[in-house]
Design a protein around this motif. Structure first.
Motif, short mmCIF file in Angstrom:
data_model
loop_
_atom_site.label_atom_id
_atom_site.label_comp_id
_atom_site.label_asym_id
_atom_site.label_seq_id
_atom_site.Cartn_x
_atom_site.Cartn_y
_atom_site.Cartn_z
N LEU A 219 1.96 -5.86 8.00
CA LEU A 219 2.58 -6.45 7.06
C LEU A 219 3.52 -5.70 6.22
O LEU A 219 3.34 -4.99 5.41
CB LEU A 219 1.85 -7.46 6.05
N VAL A 220 4.81 -6.22 6.40
CA VAL A 220 6.03 -5.46 5.58
C VAL A 220 6.41 -6.27 4.47
O VAL A 220 7.36 -5.78 3.60
CB VAL A 220 7.04 -4.84 6.38
N LEU A 221 6.09 -7.45 4.41
CA LEU A 221 6.70 -8.43 3.55
C LEU A 221 5.79 -8.61 2.24
O LEU A 221 4.40 -8.25 2.30
CB LEU A 221 6.70 -9.81 4.15
N PRO A 222 6.30 -8.71 0.86
CA PRO A 222 5.69 -8.65 0.00
C PRO A 222 4.66 -9.95 -0.43
O PRO A 222 4.84 -10.85 0.11
CB PRO A 222 6.68 -8.69 -1.36
N LEU A 223 3.58 -9.48 -1.26
CA LEU A 223 2.55 -10.61 -1.28
C LEU A 223 2.96 -11.74 -2.42
O LEU A 223 2.60 -12.75 -2.50
CB LEU A 223 1.35 -10.01 -1.62
N HIS A 224 4.06 -11.47 -3.19
CA HIS A 224 4.45 -12.55 -4.09
C HIS A 224 5.38 -13.72 -3.24
O HIS A 224 5.96 -14.60 -3.70
CB HIS A 224 5.31 -12.02 -5.25
N TYR A 225 5.70 -13.26 -1.93
CA TYR A 225 6.49 -14.00 -1.15
C TYR A 225 5.47 -14.99 -0.35
O TYR A 225 4.50 -14.47 0.37
CB TYR A 225 7.38 -13.28 -0.03
N CYS A 226 5.65 -16.08 -0.37
CA CYS A 226 4.53 -17.00 0.07
C CYS A 226 4.30 -16.61 1.94
O CYS A 226 3.33 -16.86 2.18
CB CYS A 226 4.71 -18.36 0.01
N TYR A 227 5.33 -16.23 2.50
CA TYR A 227 5.29 -15.85 3.85
C TYR A 227 4.28 -14.71 4.13
O TYR A 227 3.35 -14.57 4.81
CB TYR A 227 6.38 -15.80 4.47
#
Length: 525
Positions: A219-227
């Motif tokens: 996972l490279v996407l932030p956790l504040h982003y719902c995806y």
């Protein structure tokens, strides 16, 4: 609903069954399910002792890492609500969010201490730091009480704590998360996600991706982003694991880590795959062991979709569509139908119904463009403290997505564009997405965004903002002629401008409002 269908409960159940299985890792930290359960219990117990009760809002403004994952789980373990923010959120927006949520507790990154000093209402700050925070940092945060949390989410060993022993039962409509998006008035808009929303959406995604305990997401996407958050939640549900990797500014490093960690899944927005396409070496790609990849967060160019399928083969690429207001996901394109249904966002996920309707809500026949609406257990009950804005998106049990679309005879959905972004050019309705897809096919074009700008003759004109491939040279007239080969004359952009990069938000989406402002005078001369 019982406490047994929430993210913290999934973790605790796996900690009993497979305590030594990997759960949440990063380049610097490792937590198996037993350690993750112990960390969330300890932190939840401390939060409870410091005054957090079911329903309370707790801010979390942390970089991608284990501490953020543990903090979110600990908050929800109490039946409280996690309000996760981008660390780059501006001071005025933070003040608005504090006023809206009435949050009294926050998790912050030590390096951001000065930004959080003196924030009204915040009485207790959990400071994430590699070592015990220095005295000068604590003084800057005074008079708030501060508690040290290590980078892996483990509570300060010297902090008094009574670990949470049992999870309280929570109602399915209780607020589990508030996810902030940009509001139409400029004021941050908080999307409510309930415990029931999260459970329903997580189970749907697990079903169509076929996830199991053998899966490990990179996972490279932030956790504040719902995806990004949904990737974490789905793998925790099945007892899989997630490697949180905030180093995507160095794609080659991430690719090497994906191979070393034997990751089976990878999630990205269009920009993620564009960067891989530009910088990933064939040797690094050949070492991957991915089973699947997912893409959401906006339309990706056909060329990049094709490159991704070929470069990551035999991994299957799932093109997906969703919204924060739907917790994360609404539709997916089954890989087996990808070639046949190129350009489609696919079909609804399990448990969700999608329709294309007229302005009065009446379903439209296949082939006719209308408003895309959705309903399902994953749909938000609305925006926090904003009943009027809620009423604009929730009508008679349906979520109005704000997108225009059409459905083919097989039920596959094709987006036309955002209703509010559709241009009115000389009496014609013009979809920016259609122009973008055509321009993206030109060999010299690396990226493009089309926006409406005021026309000197009245109304709107289409303006294409283009980023060229490195070393490419092409003129405005040539790109307009290229559009004319496939599009009617009224859809050919009147203006073509060139830029070094498109402005993007934290999730990688192009900031079209900024482009409209930047080029608003392009047609005035």
């Amino acid at each position: 609903m019982s406490a047994l269908d929430s993210s913290p409960a999934w973790v605790l159940a796996h900690a009993e069954r497979t305590p030594n299985a990997p759960a949440v890792d990063s380049p610097w930290t490792r937590l198996n399910y037993r350690q993750l359960a112990e960390a969330l219990r300890a932190l939840a117990g401390h939060l409870r002792a410091s005054g957090v009760s079911p329903g309370d809002k707790v801010l979390i403004a942390l970089p991608l890492g284990s501490a953020g994952a543990v903090a979110g789980l600990a908050v929800q373990a109490l039946g409280a609500c996690a309000v996760e923010l981008d660390r780059e959120t501006g001071a005025s927006s933070v003040d608005d969010i504090l006023a809206q949520t009435q949050a009294r507790h926050a998790f912050i990154f030590g390096q951001d201490a000065r930004k959080w000093a003196g924030k009204p209402g915040l009485g207790h700050l959990y400071v994430i730091h590699s070592t015990r925070p220095p005295e000068r940092m604590l003084q800057a945060l005074s008079p708030a009480t501060c508690t040290w949390v290590q980078e892996d989410g483990v509570l300060d060993p010297e902090a008094p704590a009574s670990p949470l022993s049992t999870l309280p039962e929570v109602k399915s409509d209780a607020h589990a998360a508030i996810v902030y998006t940009s509001g139409s008035t400029g004021t941050p808009r908080g999307v409510i996600q309930t415990f029931g929303n999260i459970a329903a959406n997580t189970r749907s995604i697990v079903e169509y991706l076929g996830l199991s305990s053998r899966d490990r997401a990179h996972l490279v996407l932030p956790l504040h982003y719902c995806y990004g958050k949904s990737v974490l939640q789905t793998h925790l549900l099945v007892g899989g694991s997630v490697f949180l990797d905030p180093r995507f500014m160095y794609p080659q490093v991430v690719l090497e880590a994906m191979a070393e960690e034997r990751s089976t899944g990878f999630a990205g927005v269009p920009l993620t795959f564009e960067l891989l396409r530009r910088q990933a070496g064939a040797e690094a790609l050949s070492k991957l062991r991915l089973r699947y990849a997912t893409q959401a967060g906006g339309g990706m160019s056909p060329d990049t979709i094709q490159w991704t399928r070929e470069a990551l083969y035999p991994a299957e690429l799932y093109v997906m569509y969703g919204q924060t207001e739907a917790t994360a996901r609404l539709s997916y394109l089954p890989p087996t139908r990808a070639a046949e249904k190129a350009g489609s966002i696919g079909v609804s996920i399990p448990g969700v119904e999608l329709r294309v309707v007229g302005d009065d809500g009446t379903p439209l026949p296949s082939g006719e463009t209308g408003n895309l609406v959705a309903r399902g257990a994953n749909v938000t009950p609305g925006y926090l403290g904003a009943p009027e804005e809620t009423a604009t998106i929730l009508r008679n049990g349906w979520l109005w997505t704000g997108d225009l679309a059409w459905r083919d005879a097989d039920g596959f959905i094709f987006l036309v564009g955002r209703a509010k972004e559709i241009l009115k050019v000389g009496g014609h309705r013009v979809s920016p997405a259609e122009l973008e897809h055509q321009l993206a096919r030109h060999a010299a074009v690396r990226e493009v965004a089309v926006v409406g700008v005021p026309d000197a003759l009245g109304g709107e004109a289409a303006c294409a903002v283009v980023v060229l491939q490195e070393g490419a040279a092409v003129k405005e007239d040539e790109l307009r002629r290229f559009c004319r080969e496939a599009l009617p004359v009224h859809k050919v952009p009147k203006h073509v401008v060139f830029t070094d990069a498109l402005p993007r938000g934290p999730s990688g989406k192009v900031l079209k409002a900024e482009l409209r402002t930047r080029y608003s005078s392009v047609g005035s001369s």
